[in-house]
Write a protein that holds these residues in place. Structure first.
Motif, PDB file in Angstrom:
ATOM      1  N   ARG A 174      -9.372  -8.740  55.736  1.00  0.00           N
ATOM      2  CA  ARG A 174      -9.801  -8.265  57.048  1.00  0.00           C
ATOM      3  C   ARG A 174      -8.712  -7.473  57.750  1.00  0.00           C
ATOM      4  O   ARG A 174      -8.989  -6.488  58.415  1.00  0.00           O
ATOM      5  N   ARG A 175      -7.463  -7.915  57.640  1.00  0.00           N
ATOM      6  CA  ARG A 175      -6.362  -7.204  58.276  1.00  0.00           C
ATOM      7  C   ARG A 175      -6.216  -5.818  57.657  1.00  0.00           C
ATOM      8  O   ARG A 175      -5.967  -4.840  58.344  1.00  0.00           O
ATOM      9  N   ARG A 176      -6.403  -5.720  56.350  1.00  0.00           N
ATOM     10  CA  ARG A 176      -6.258  -4.440  55.670  1.00  0.00           C
ATOM     11  C   ARG A 176      -7.423  -3.504  55.924  1.00  0.00           C
ATOM     12  O   ARG A 176      -7.345  -2.321  55.618  1.00  0.00           O
ATOM     13  N   ALA A 177      -8.489  -4.011  56.483  1.00  0.00           N
ATOM     14  CA  ALA A 177      -9.662  -3.176  56.745  1.00  0.00           C
ATOM     15  C   ALA A 177      -9.530  -2.389  58.042  1.00  0.00           C
ATOM     16  O   ALA A 177     -10.375  -1.548  58.331  1.00  0.00           O
ATOM     17  N   ARG A 212      -4.825   1.095  57.437  1.00  0.00           N
ATOM     18  CA  ARG A 212      -5.089   2.120  56.425  1.00  0.00           C
ATOM     19  C   ARG A 212      -4.247   3.363  56.668  1.00  0.00           C
ATOM     20  O   ARG A 212      -3.725   3.967  55.729  1.00  0.00           O
ATOM     21  N   THR A 213      -4.098   3.767  57.933  1.00  0.00           N
ATOM     22  CA  THR A 213      -3.283   4.937  58.261  1.00  0.00           C
ATOM     23  C   THR A 213      -1.825   4.701  57.887  1.00  0.00           C
ATOM     24  O   THR A 213      -1.185   5.567  57.284  1.00  0.00           O
ATOM     25  N   ALA A 214      -1.310   3.521  58.237  1.00  0.00           N
ATOM     26  CA  ALA A 214       0.083   3.199  57.905  1.00  0.00           C
ATOM     27  C   ALA A 214       0.278   3.152  56.393  1.00  0.00           C
ATOM     28  O   ALA A 214       1.272   3.661  55.867  1.00  0.00           O
ATOM     29  N   HIS A 215      -0.693   2.579  55.677  1.00  0.00           N
ATOM     30  CA  HIS A 215      -0.591   2.498  54.224  1.00  0.00           C
ATOM     31  C   HIS A 215      -0.626   3.894  53.595  1.00  0.00           C
ATOM     32  O   HIS A 215       0.150   4.182  52.682  1.00  0.00           O
ATOM     33  N   ALA A 216      -1.505   4.755  54.085  1.00  0.00           N
ATOM     34  CA  ALA A 216      -1.600   6.115  53.557  1.00  0.00           C
ATOM     35  C   ALA A 216      -0.291   6.871  53.778  1.00  0.00           C
ATOM     36  O   ALA A 216       0.163   7.611  52.896  1.00  0.00           O
TER      37      ALA A 216
END
Length: 132
Positions: free
Chosen positions: A68-71, A76-80
């Protein structure tokens, strides 16, 4: 911001829907400070909402809380961004290695696997030259 699996449930997104705001029930009787009446939710109401979110999330497994946190869009922006930086560093390292390898013509475009195979052959050749 780096996220890791040790962070608490507090960092997780709220479980209410996108169209519903945490402050959607502000202005109803009992949810506005009687003294100030400035339209902010009472601290006790905010504490109740926080407790409700915690209770909702306690039954979830660690993996489900992580999912849920990763959703979230923020995650997602930080991961990208992190992934883009990692790939750029990776490509720069291949470009530097490519500059050190002799080929004809010198500016010939090589794939990453070709660069690695050519580097292996070139290092073997240099070892052979040093041994002789």
């Amino acid at each position: 911001m780096m996220l890791n699996s040790d962070q608490t449930e507090i960092d997780l997104p709220p479980t209410h829907s996108e169209s519903e705001s945490v402050f959607s029930d502000c202005g109803r009787a009992g949810s506005v400070e009687d003294a100030g009446g400035v339209g902010l939710c009472a601290p006790s109401r905010m504490a109740e909402q926080g407790e409700a979110v915690k209770k909702d999330l306690q039954h979830l497994s660690r993996e489900e809380r992580r999912r849920r946190r990763r959703a979230t869009a923020k995650y997602r922006t930080a991961h990208a961004t992190r992934e883009r930086i990692r790939v750029e560093a990776f490509n720069m390292a291949f470009a530097e290695l490519r500059k050190l390898l002799p080929t004809l013509p010198p500016d010939k475009k090589l794939s990453k696997i070709e660069i690695l195979r050519l580097a292996i052959c070139y290092i073997s050749y240099l070892n052979h030259v040093l041994d002789v």
